[in-house]
Every structure is written in C-alpha cells, then in structure tokens.
Scaffold this active site. Structure first.
Site, PDB file in Angstrom:
ATOM      1  N   HIS A   1       1.011  -1.351  -0.037  1.00  0.00           N
ATOM      2  CA  HIS A   1       0.109   0.027  -0.074  1.00  0.00           C
ATOM      3  C   HIS A   1       0.952   1.347   0.145  1.00  0.00           C
ATOM      4  CE1 HIS A   1      -3.226  -2.809   0.711  1.00  0.00           C
ATOM      5  NE2 HIS A   1      -2.961  -2.992   2.024  1.00  0.00           N
TER       6      HIS A   1
ATOM      7  N   HIS B   1      -6.948  -4.290  -1.235  1.00  0.00           N
ATOM      8  CA  HIS B   1      -6.208  -5.455  -1.178  1.00  0.00           C
ATOM      9  C   HIS B   1      -6.512  -6.316  -2.401  1.00  0.00           C
ATOM     10  CE1 HIS B   1      -6.541  -4.589   3.077  1.00  0.00           C
ATOM     11  NE2 HIS B   1      -5.129  -4.942   3.038  1.00  0.00           N
TER      12      HIS B   1
END
Lengths: 205, 330
Positions: free
Chosen positions: B56, B218
């Site tokens: 991320h 995700h």
C-alpha cells in the site's frame, strides 16, 4: 496415549501438508480474499518446525503452546492470531501431562476452538475455519479418523455459504460457491492429526 | 508476470533496504520490519504507530517523520504485521507520554494490534487505539467484518500526528484521531485487478471494458461490476456514495487517491470531476491532495476520501510535515 513425540510429529505433518497445499490455499483465497493464505500458513508452520527442533519442548502441552506462540509471531493477518490462539489454548489446557489420551485431547482442543470463536467473534456457518473445527471437535471424542472426516466435510460444506467474517465478507453474495480457505487449512491440520496416528488409528485411535 | 523484483519472498525486505538507503532520516530495521523516525523517542511527545500489510506504499512507512507517524510496521504483502513488530515499535517511540495505535479495520490488523496493545502495556507503555473504518462501499456492515479502513488513514495519521507533535496528551490525540475518522468517508473503484508477487497472476478477473465499484485496497473484488464509465460518471457515483453517508456541514479535505497503476494525469482529470460534483452539491473544498498514497500494488483505479474539518483540524492539516511521501511547511 499420545506422547510429546506424537505432537511434534503432528506439527511436522501439518507443515508438510500446508507446504504441499500452499498454492491451492492461495488460489482459494484469491477467489474470495486476498491471495496470501497459502504463503502465510507455509511461513508460519515452517517456523513452527524450526522452533520445535531448536527448543525441544518436553510435554504435549508445551509443544502446542510453543507452536501457537510461533504462529502469532510469524504469520500476521487474521490466521496468525487465530491459529496461534487455537494451538496455544489447546496446549495450555493439556497442562503438564507427559502423555494425553484422545479424550483429553478432544477436551483441550474444544477449549482451543472456543477461544478461536471468541477471538474472531464468529460462529458456525459464517464461512470460516470454525466450520471445519467445530465438527472436528464433536467427532474427536470418538476417533481421530472421525475428526478428519468431519473436518473435511465441514470445509467442503462452506462452498454454498455466504461469508460473514474476514475479507471474504465484503463480497456479500459473491462469496457463495467458493470453499473457504481458512476452513480448508483447518481441515489440513486435523487430517495431519489423523495421519500422525497412522492408518490403523484412522478409525479408532 | 513482469515485476521489478528478485524473488517474491524478499520483496518486503528488499523494499525496506532501499528505503533505508534513500532516507537516512529514518531508522529502518529490515530484520524486524520496523521504520522509526531517527529522533524517537521525542521527550514528552505521544508516539504514533501504525502498520498494515505491505503493498500500500507509501502507506504507512512513507508517512514516518516529524508531524506524522513515529513508527510504522510493514507486514508481508497484504498481510497485517505481527504483534512483536508493534510492541518493538511502541517501546522504541514511547517517551513516557504513551502511544496511539492507528489501526485500519481489517480482521488481521485488529487482532494483531489488540494482542500487541496488551503486550506493550505489560512492558509499561500506555496504549490507546483508533480504528479507521471509512469505506462506505461496505454498506451492510452488520453482515461483514465492518467497514474497511482506506484513504482516511492518511487524514488520521497527518492530523493526529500534527497534534502529537505539538505535545498534546494521549487522550487528546486519541480523541482527535477518532474525530477525523468519524468525519471521513471513502469510496474506491478498480479499473484493473492486482497481481501479488506470490501469486504472480491477477487475483481477480476483470475483463476489458468493465470496472469494479466499491473496491477495497487488497485487490479484493468490490460489490458490483459494471461496464466501463467515464471519469465524470465515476466521480458522480463515488462522490454521491460518500455524501449520502457523510453530509458535511462545513468545508472538507479531499483526497483523490491512485491505487498504484493509474497515471497522475488521469487522477488530476478525475479530481476535476470530483470538484465539479462537490461544487454542484454545495460542498466547500478547503484542501485537496491528489496522488498515489494508499495503493494496492499495481491495481488500476482510484478512491475518493472526503473529510469534514473545523478550524482546528484544518490548522493541524496545514501544520508542517516531513516524511518521505508527504512534506510541506518546513
């Protein structure tokens, strides 16, 4: 009676099964999660095998407690705390005994599974590892082989369920039709338990 | 699979080694997976610790530095860190004023940070926790693990970080962090699936000409799939979803966030549409940030986060920050 060596072999057999099935677990996770379950479980149980060799715990309870702590320290995600808690609490419940009977294991494992349910706030039918573990606990008091069959059936029975916990829950109805990766790895753990007892013990260990 | 990596197993460690080389102002512990501002612990200052799965970037390690996080714990790709990392981070940054854990609402992050909080308290560190759950795409949270934490994490870390930098006590930093989370909502879309190094192929199949609405960070699929829409149509959909839930009564901060594989040109174009929709709805925009901040590896797509601010929150947003990925005012 099941001795310390039996529990060590159970963990090693689980590590082998998880390694063998890692890409299948990851594929199942890719369908409804984030495609890391196989790798995470493999990393955790490889570390468990290593630490058991290094520290050689002296009792069945100590084997599981150490294995559980190692999973919490290496896996991450939800699987680390959940599997770690399962083994740690089962190990704690076994206490200091040098050998345990299948009945004692069944009772201790029941405590471990209850701790998992509490930690994850999940129940039967939520499409989680509990869907394999709960039937396994029920069957464990009759035999390890029965527990294996129950866990396997429980994992397969997650296919038509809608996920209510974990990342798969965000899919809503789209999670239906896929086997839950957590229930699948939980079934591997129980299958390894029956396998450790040997083919003769499959029915009545 | 074409990726700029050695082997999947060392992706996180390799990234941290490179980060260490680029940022001598940070202490990077590759083995224990910790990124800590070099001057920690800062006397009298509340420590801010966050963490989550890797993939991320720049979240969270890119937000470590004066004015924002004290430390970050990167986990494996898309996998929350383990409690050991968080305990080490907490003890490394605690000056005696306590530590705030900023936790995104994912089962794994919550469980591991909870275990870490208990362990850190055993070691004498006072710990508070704020849970970030801003994703309005999760609309029936009673039947899920609850709303996900996404773009608002940046607002929480920046604003609470600025307050901690001023020397505010733990309860106050925690309260403001919570206020920011409660004032912020996000919505994301994916225009392409994500490929994790370990899997090596897209984790979901998004055919050409389709987009996924309500995506998380995700690569987990969203809740709905539709034929491709224009930037303006996506902005209409996303901003309306956010405002349906937030209904701001004052000025807002806006984050137009790229998921990793969408060019900045497209993000700026999308931002123009977001500003149009907000203006049509009578929402005054105080500040806007556009870029790749809370990403999902190579996922194409974007998210919009809107956060209602009062004078104090705006002042804290504008306060100096000096981190690898966010820096101004110094």
């Amino acid at each position: 009676m099941l001795d310390t060596d039996f529990f060590r072999r159970w963990m090693t057999a689980t590590a082998a099964a998880v390694s063998r099935e890692a890409s299948r677990l990851t594929d199942l996770d890719a369908a409804i999660g984030d495609a890391d379950h196989g790798n995470n479980m493999q990393r955790g149980f490889t570390a468990v095998t290593a630490v058991l060799e290094k520290e050689s715990p002296a009792t069945p309870g100590a084997v599981l407690t150490l294995a559980g702590r190692q999973l919490i320290s290496t896996v991450g995600g939800a699987s680390g705390p959940l599997y770690g808690t399962l083994l740690r609490r089962t190990g704690k419940a076994l206490g200091e005994a040098a050998e345990v009977s299948t009945e004692e294991l069944a009772e201790a494992f029941g405590e471990g599974v209850a701790a998992v349910a509490q930690l994850g706030g999940a129940q039967a039918g939520d499409k989680t590892m509990l869907d394999a573990l709960l039937p396994a606990v029920e069957a464990l008091s009759s035999s390890l082989g029965a527990a294996r069959d129950a866990a396997r059936a429980g994992a397969e029975a997650t296919v038509p369920l809608q996920a209510r916990k974990g990342r798969a829950s965000y899919l809503g109805e789209r999670s239906i039709g896929h086997q839950d990766p957590g229930a699948t790895s939980a079934a591997l753990l129980i299958e390894a338990l029956a396998e450790t007892a040997g083919p003769s013990a499959g029915g009545d260990a | 699979m074409r990726m700029l990596i050695n082997v999947p197993e060392t992706v996180v460690a390799d990234g941290l080694r490179g980060m260490a080389a680029a940022h001598p102002e940070l202490t990077v512990d590759v083995e224990n997976r910790l990124v800590v501002r070099r001057d920690a612990p800062v006397a009298g200052k509340v420590g801010l610790v966050s963490g989550g799965g890797s993939g991320h970037e720049p979240l969270h390690a890119g937000f470590v530095g004066p004015g924002m996080l004290s430390a970050a714990c990167p986990g494996e790709i898309f996998t929350s860190p383990v409690p050991d990392q968080m305990v080490k981070a907490a003890t490394a940054v605690d000056s005696g004023a306590g530590v705030l854990f900023v936790v995104k609402n994912y089962t794994g992050d919550v469980l591991n940070f909870d275990m870490a909080a208990e362990l850190a308290e055993d070691e004498g560190v006072q710990v508070a926790r704020v849970l970030v759950d801003d994703d309005v795409a999760v609309d029936d949270s009673t039947f899920t693990a609850g709303r996900r934490g996404t773009g608002a994490t940046l607002f929480v870390e920046k604003i609470a970080g600025a307050l901690a930098e001023e020397g505010a006590p733990l309860e106050r930093v925690e309260a403001v962090a919570r206020q920011v989370n409660e004032s912020a909502r996000s919505f994301g879309v994916a225009l392409g699936a994500v490929t994790t190094p370990a899997k090596g192929s897209p984790t979901f199949d998004l055919p050409d000409g389709q987009l996924e609405l309500g995506i998380g960070i995700h690569g987990e699929p969203g809740r709905e799939r539709r034929p491709m829409m224009t930037s303006g149509e996506i902005a209409d959909f996303a901003v309306h979803a956010v405002l349906e839930d937030l209904r701001p009564k004052g000025p807002v901060l806006v984050l137009v966030n790229g998921m990793g594989a969408t060019p900045l040109l497209e993000l700026y174009g999308f931002n123009a549409e977001v500003q149009r929709v907000l203006s049509e709805r009578g929402v005054a925009v105080a500040r806007t940030l556009v870029g790749n901040y809370v990403t999902s590896l190579d996922m194409a797509g974007c998210s919009v986060t809107v956060c209602q601010v009062d004078e104090e929150l705006l002042r804290l947003w504008d306060a100096p920050v000096q981190t690898p990925a966010l820096r101004w005012g110094r």
